[in-house]
Design a protein around this motif. Structure first.
Motif, PDB file in Angstrom:
ATOM      1  N   GLY A 288     -10.607 -12.966  -1.003  1.00 34.13           N
ATOM      2  CA  GLY A 288      -9.538 -11.970  -0.923  1.00 34.13           C
ATOM      3  C   GLY A 288      -8.229 -12.553  -0.436  1.00 34.13           C
ATOM      4  N   ILE A 289      -8.297 -13.504   0.491  1.00 34.95           N
ATOM      5  CA  ILE A 289      -7.075 -14.159   0.968  1.00 34.95           C
ATOM      6  C   ILE A 289      -6.454 -14.993  -0.140  1.00 34.95           C
ATOM      7  CG2 ILE A 289      -6.263 -15.996   2.509  1.00 34.95           C
ATOM      8  CD1 ILE A 289      -8.101 -14.821   4.646  1.00 34.95           C
ATOM      9  N   ALA A 290      -7.289 -15.676  -0.914  1.00 32.47           N
ATOM     10  CA  ALA A 290      -6.766 -16.453  -2.038  1.00 32.47           C
ATOM     11  C   ALA A 290      -6.046 -15.539  -3.027  1.00 32.47           C
ATOM     12  CB  ALA A 290      -7.900 -17.209  -2.725  1.00 32.47           C
ATOM     13  N   LEU A 291      -6.649 -14.385  -3.328  1.00 31.84           N
ATOM     14  CA  LEU A 291      -5.988 -13.426  -4.215  1.00 31.84           C
ATOM     15  C   LEU A 291      -4.733 -12.852  -3.570  1.00 31.84           C
ATOM     16  CD1 LEU A 291      -8.918 -11.401  -5.832  1.00 31.84           C
ATOM     17  CD2 LEU A 291      -7.343 -12.967  -6.952  1.00 31.84           C
ATOM     18  N   GLY A 292      -4.774 -12.666  -2.234  1.00 27.45           N
ATOM     19  CA  GLY A 292      -3.600 -12.166  -1.540  1.00 27.45           C
ATOM     20  C   GLY A 292      -2.408 -13.094  -1.685  1.00 27.45           C
ATOM     21  N   LEU A 293      -2.671 -14.411  -1.633  1.00 30.05           N
ATOM     22  CA  LEU A 293      -1.588 -15.381  -1.831  1.00 30.05           C
ATOM     23  C   LEU A 293      -1.008 -15.293  -3.239  1.00 30.05           C
ATOM     24  CD1 LEU A 293      -3.179 -18.458  -0.035  1.00 30.05           C
ATOM     25  CD2 LEU A 293      -1.223 -17.115   0.767  1.00 30.05           C
ATOM     26  N   LEU A 294      -1.877 -14.960  -4.213  1.00 27.20           N
ATOM     27  CA  LEU A 294      -1.430 -14.899  -5.604  1.00 27.20           C
ATOM     28  C   LEU A 294      -0.826 -13.555  -5.975  1.00 27.20           C
ATOM     29  CD1 LEU A 294      -4.452 -16.702  -7.343  1.00 27.20           C
ATOM     30  CD2 LEU A 294      -2.182 -17.645  -6.878  1.00 27.20           C
ATOM     31  N   VAL A 295      -1.257 -12.490  -5.273  1.00 27.46           N
ATOM     32  CA  VAL A 295      -0.862 -11.137  -5.677  1.00 27.46           C
ATOM     33  C   VAL A 295      -0.016 -10.442  -4.613  1.00 27.46           C
ATOM     34  CG1 VAL A 295      -1.712  -8.858  -6.337  1.00 27.46           C
ATOM     35  CG2 VAL A 295      -2.917 -10.916  -7.125  1.00 27.46           C
TER      36      VAL A 295
ATOM     37  N   VAL B 123       1.393 -11.447  -1.652  1.00 24.42           N
ATOM     38  CA  VAL B 123       2.602 -12.109  -1.142  1.00 24.42           C
ATOM     39  C   VAL B 123       3.757 -11.996  -2.126  1.00 24.42           C
ATOM     40  CG1 VAL B 123       3.587 -14.317  -0.434  1.00 24.42           C
ATOM     41  CG2 VAL B 123       1.324 -13.648   0.398  1.00 24.42           C
ATOM     42  N   PRO B 124       3.574 -12.277  -3.444  1.00 21.18           N
ATOM     43  CA  PRO B 124       4.691 -12.122  -4.378  1.00 21.18           C
ATOM     44  C   PRO B 124       5.195 -10.682  -4.483  1.00 21.18           C
ATOM     45  CG  PRO B 124       2.989 -13.506  -5.344  1.00 21.18           C
ATOM     46  CD  PRO B 124       2.416 -12.918  -4.088  1.00 21.18           C
ATOM     47  N   VAL B 125       4.293  -9.690  -4.346  1.00 21.75           N
ATOM     48  CA  VAL B 125       4.720  -8.285  -4.423  1.00 21.75           C
ATOM     49  C   VAL B 125       5.641  -7.939  -3.257  1.00 21.75           C
ATOM     50  CG1 VAL B 125       3.880  -5.909  -4.211  1.00 21.75           C
ATOM     51  CG2 VAL B 125       2.741  -7.507  -5.764  1.00 21.75           C
ATOM     52  N   HIS B 126       5.310  -8.475  -2.063  1.00 25.99           N
ATOM     53  CA  HIS B 126       6.181  -8.394  -0.885  1.00 25.99           C
ATOM     54  C   HIS B 126       6.611  -6.962  -0.570  1.00 25.99           C
ATOM     55  CE1 HIS B 126       8.300 -10.462   2.243  1.00 25.99           C
ATOM     56  NE2 HIS B 126       9.449  -9.879   1.947  1.00 25.99           N
ATOM     57  N   GLY B 127       5.645  -6.036  -0.611  1.00 24.73           N
ATOM     58  CA  GLY B 127       5.930  -4.679  -0.174  1.00 24.73           C
ATOM     59  C   GLY B 127       6.636  -3.798  -1.169  1.00 24.73           C
TER      60      GLY B 127
ATOM     61  N   PRO C  85       7.205  -0.896  -3.317  1.00 23.74           N
ATOM     62  CA  PRO C  85       6.416   0.343  -3.207  1.00 23.74           C
ATOM     63  C   PRO C  85       5.578   0.667  -4.440  1.00 23.74           C
ATOM     64  CG  PRO C  85       8.643   0.679  -2.397  1.00 23.74           C
ATOM     65  CD  PRO C  85       8.637  -0.665  -3.053  1.00 23.74           C
ATOM     66  N   VAL C  86       6.168   0.557  -5.628  1.00 22.38           N
ATOM     67  CA  VAL C  86       5.448   0.935  -6.851  1.00 22.38           C
ATOM     68  C   VAL C  86       4.309  -0.037  -7.128  1.00 22.38           C
ATOM     69  CG1 VAL C  86       5.642   1.291  -9.336  1.00 22.38           C
ATOM     70  CG2 VAL C  86       7.484   2.051  -7.819  1.00 22.38           C
ATOM     71  N   ALA C  87       4.611  -1.323  -7.088  1.00 24.72           N
ATOM     72  CA  ALA C  87       3.571  -2.322  -7.347  1.00 24.72           C
ATOM     73  C   ALA C  87       2.475  -2.261  -6.290  1.00 24.72           C
ATOM     74  CB  ALA C  87       4.194  -3.714  -7.389  1.00 24.72           C
ATOM     75  N   THR C  88       2.867  -2.052  -5.035  1.00 23.44           N
ATOM     76  CA  THR C  88       1.878  -1.973  -3.961  1.00 23.44           C
ATOM     77  C   THR C  88       0.967  -0.763  -4.152  1.00 23.44           C
ATOM     78  OG1 THR C  88       3.346  -3.075  -2.394  1.00 23.44           O
ATOM     79  CG2 THR C  88       1.561  -1.752  -1.479  1.00 23.44           C
ATOM     80  N   ALA C  89       1.553   0.376  -4.532  1.00 21.79           N
ATOM     81  CA  ALA C  89       0.751   1.587  -4.734  1.00 21.79           C
ATOM     82  C   ALA C  89      -0.265   1.385  -5.855  1.00 21.79           C
ATOM     83  CB  ALA C  89       1.664   2.769  -5.051  1.00 21.79           C
ATOM     84  N   LEU C  90       0.157   0.771  -6.962  1.00 25.56           N
ATOM     85  CA  LEU C  90      -0.752   0.554  -8.088  1.00 25.56           C
ATOM     86  C   LEU C  90      -1.876  -0.416  -7.708  1.00 25.56           C
ATOM     87  CD1 LEU C  90       1.810   0.310 -11.048  1.00 25.56           C
ATOM     88  CD2 LEU C  90       0.272   2.219 -10.492  1.00 25.56           C
ATOM     89  N   LEU C  91      -1.498  -1.511  -7.047  1.00 27.24           N
ATOM     90  CA  LEU C  91      -2.519  -2.487  -6.644  1.00 27.24           C
ATOM     91  C   LEU C  91      -3.456  -1.912  -5.574  1.00 27.24           C
ATOM     92  CD1 LEU C  91      -0.322  -5.711  -6.515  1.00 27.24           C
ATOM     93  CD2 LEU C  91      -2.182  -5.237  -8.121  1.00 27.24           C
TER      94      LEU C  91
ATOM     95  N   CYS D 257     -11.987  -6.720  -1.936  1.00 26.51           N
ATOM     96  CA  CYS D 257     -11.048  -5.619  -2.157  1.00 26.51           C
ATOM     97  C   CYS D 257     -10.432  -5.142  -0.844  1.00 26.51           C
ATOM     98  CB  CYS D 257     -11.759  -4.467  -2.863  1.00 26.51           C
ATOM     99  SG  CYS D 257     -12.357  -4.863  -4.520  1.00 26.51           S
ATOM    100  N   VAL D 258     -11.246  -5.090   0.226  1.00 27.33           N
ATOM    101  CA  VAL D 258     -10.723  -4.672   1.530  1.00 27.33           C
ATOM    102  C   VAL D 258      -9.659  -5.647   2.025  1.00 27.33           C
ATOM    103  CG1 VAL D 258     -11.328  -4.437   3.971  1.00 27.33           C
ATOM    104  CG2 VAL D 258     -12.789  -3.409   2.227  1.00 27.33           C
ATOM    105  N   THR D 259      -9.924  -6.942   1.876  1.00 25.17           N
ATOM    106  CA  THR D 259      -8.967  -7.961   2.335  1.00 25.17           C
ATOM    107  C   THR D 259      -7.657  -7.877   1.567  1.00 25.17           C
ATOM    108  OG1 THR D 259     -10.808  -9.425   2.925  1.00 25.17           O
ATOM    109  CG2 THR D 259      -8.640 -10.437   2.686  1.00 25.17           C
ATOM    110  N   LEU D 260      -7.766  -7.700   0.258  1.00 24.65           N
ATOM    111  CA  LEU D 260      -6.545  -7.590  -0.551  1.00 24.65           C
ATOM    112  C   LEU D 260      -5.780  -6.320  -0.199  1.00 24.65           C
ATOM    113  CD1 LEU D 260      -4.791  -8.789  -2.729  1.00 24.65           C
ATOM    114  CD2 LEU D 260      -6.246  -7.705  -4.463  1.00 24.65           C
ATOM    115  N   LEU D 261      -6.497  -5.203   0.039  1.00 26.25           N
ATOM    116  CA  LEU D 261      -5.829  -3.959   0.429  1.00 26.25           C
ATOM    117  C   LEU D 261      -5.109  -4.125   1.760  1.00 26.25           C
ATOM    118  CD1 LEU D 261      -5.294  -0.931  -0.003  1.00 26.25           C
ATOM    119  CD2 LEU D 261      -7.482  -0.469   1.138  1.00 26.25           C
ATOM    120  N   ALA D 262      -5.753  -4.794   2.721  1.00 21.79           N
ATOM    121  CA  ALA D 262      -5.100  -5.027   4.019  1.00 21.79           C
ATOM    122  C   ALA D 262      -3.827  -5.850   3.840  1.00 21.79           C
ATOM    123  CB  ALA D 262      -6.066  -5.734   4.966  1.00 21.79           C
ATOM    124  N   GLY D 263      -3.881  -6.859   2.977  1.00 13.50           N
ATOM    125  CA  GLY D 263      -2.691  -7.664   2.716  1.00 13.50           C
ATOM    126  C   GLY D 263      -1.560  -6.834   2.131  1.00 13.50           C
TER     127      GLY D 263
END
Length: 496
Positions: free
Chosen positions: A244-251, A253-257, A259-265, A287-293
């Motif tokens: 999940g952390i690896a995906l967080g770095l790829l997904v 971090v680039p989204v960077h908050g 709102p629309v992209a964060t809500a969809l993800l 999924c939990v780790t990515l959601l926390a990110g």
């Protein structure tokens, strides 16, 4: 791991509906908080409260689920008050947190409702640390929790209550006992000690994110009973966090908050949590780790360093859980596995007897609930045997024997399902040899559970006698179970 998630059977598309309803219910809760004028902190609190209301409530009946959902704020709001009030008193806060951990685990002795309320209480305290809640925020947070639980309940019990069309699931009672012989008592002590270790070491690692370590310890103890189950769950949590952390770095971090992209993800992550929970803890943790990110991105604090810190704190929590179950009042894999296998075998016998009564014309005989109970018991057997069949288990002999036992128990379940299907046919007739064959199944179960010898006697069933064919298949599977269930010295399947 991919096969387990995407090719796992989903009878009635229950997991699909479970995930889709969660996304809808949480979206409604967040929207309600937004319409009420709540801040981002309030909306996040409300979304997490709705997630817990939809995820943790698992009573057997819709009525029971409704009562438990109504009780969630009764338990959660006092805990939230304590967490916010002790924000500036770290020693009292930490001691209270550990008390919540112990009480939450001990509450599992009262079944699904105690489990749900314990999880909600813990997560309420955890979320208060996550959001750094203070007393001046309490009115908004109270309103967010109440509105969100109400919105989740409206979706679950009003707009989309698919459970009303399903038979109530059989929920096996947890192993009993008194004092330290009760598993939940031992686990409460273990979880509190493990969380204490995680809290101290986690604070040495980070004075701000220490609660991640406590959270990791807590969730490793959820839905586990034995030492082996807990260790395997800790490994899977760590693995899911790494991915999940690896995906967080790829997904994330680039989204960077955004709102629309964060809500969809976030919606995708929520669906993943609910859809994969029943089949893969590793995927659920991913999924939990990515959601926390993504949530940390919304709060404006996400970065590679934060994700790396989460991995370290998760490792600390997993270590705390491992030390607790190894060193403190361990519940062995052997004892738990033996208990669940015995209960599954007795349920096989009960299914057979009920089917025989049905075919003999008893109007009150209904084997279907017994079959549902058997499925739940076999799920518990698989969970308890998981440490033995894990790829990293070096004891190859035990691994082969455990897999053989699982295969034979699955054979028993398949024959039982065949029996019940035949009994459901209104044209099915009673064969004079049925009672004799059913009695032999009873004797075989008694022999397996009490250490006697299992014998098979054949009446020569033909293809036109499906009931006897299923009964003899059941006899053969029970007879074959005798060897792997005992070592040469006569002891049960495993010891750990």
């Amino acid at each position: 791991m991919l096969t387990r998630v995407f090719l796992a059977p989903d009878p009635g598309r229950t997991r699909l509906r479970f995930g889709a309803r969660a996304v809808f219910g949480i979206a409604v809760a967040v929207a309600v908080c937004g319409l009420a004028g709540h801040s981002l902190t309030g909306a996040v609190t409300g979304g997490l409260a709705a997630l817990l209301a939809l995820f943790t409530v698992t009573d057997a009946t819709v009525r029971g689920q409704t009562v438990t959902t109504a009780l969630l704020p009764v338990v959660g709001l006092p805990v939230l008050t304590a967490a916010a009030g002790l924000h500036d008193h770290p020693v009292a806060r930490d001691l209270t947190f550990l008390a919540v951990v112990g009480a939450g685990v001990y509450a599992r002795r009262w079944g699904p409702r105690g489990h749900s309320l314990g999880v909600f209480a813990f997560m309420t305290f955890f979320v208060a640390q996550f959001l750094r809640a203070t007393t001046d925020q309490l009115p908004e947070l109270y309103a967010a929790v109440l509105l969100s639980v109400l919105a989740a309940a409206a979706v679950r019990f009003g707009l989309w209550c698919y459970e009303r069309r399903l038979p109530p699931p059989a929920v096996p009672a947890p192993p009993g006992g008194t004092g330290l012989a009760r598993v939940t008592t031992r686990q409460a002590i273990q979880a509190t000690a493990g969380a204490g270790f995680a809290l101290v070491v986690g604070q040495l690692v980070s004075g701000q994110r220490w609660y991640w370590a406590v959270g990791a310890t807590w969730w490793i103890f959820v839905n586990t009973t034995s030492r082996g189950e807990t260790l395997v769950r800790g490994f899977r949590r760590l693995l899911g966090t790494v991915i999940g952390i690896a995906l967080g770095l790829l997904v994330a971090v680039p989204v960077h908050g955004n709102p629309v992209a964060t809500a969809l993800l976030a919606a995708v992550c929520v669906f993943g949590i609910f859809y994969t929970a029943a089949v893969s803890y590793t995927w659920m943790m991913l999924c939990v780790t990515l959601l926390a990110g993504l949530l940390y991105g919304l709060l404006g604090v996400l970065g590679p360093g934060l994700l790396a810190l989460r991995l370290v704190e998760t490792g600390v929590g997993a270590l705390g859980a491992a030390l607790a179950v190894i060193l403190l009042l361990p519940v062995t894999t052997h004892s738990v596995t033996d208990t669940w296998i015995r209960r599954a075998l007795r349920c096989v016998h009960a299914c057979t007897v009920e089917t025989a009564r049905r075919l003999a014309g008893a109007a009150d005989a209904d084997p279907a609930p017994r079959v549902a109970e058997l499925e739940q018991l076999l799920a518990r057997v698989r969970l308890s045997v998981a440490p033995l069949v894990h790829p990293l288990n070096p004891m190859l002999g035990r691994k082969r024997r455990a897999r053989h036992v699982l295969a034979l128990l699955d054979d028993c379940a398949r024959e039982v399902r065949g029996l019940v299907a035949v009994a459901a046919d209104p044209e099915a007739s009673h064969d004079a040899r049925l009672a004799t064959a059913a009695r032999r199944v009873e004797v075989a179960v008694e022999a397996l559970t009490e250490g006697g010898e299992v014998l098979v006697q054949m009446d020569g069933p033909s293809a036109t006698e499906p009931v006897l064919a299923h009964l003899h298949g059941l006899e053969r599977a029970l007879a074959e179970l005798a060897r792997p269930l005992r070592t040469p010295s006569g002891s049960p399947l495993v010891g750990a």
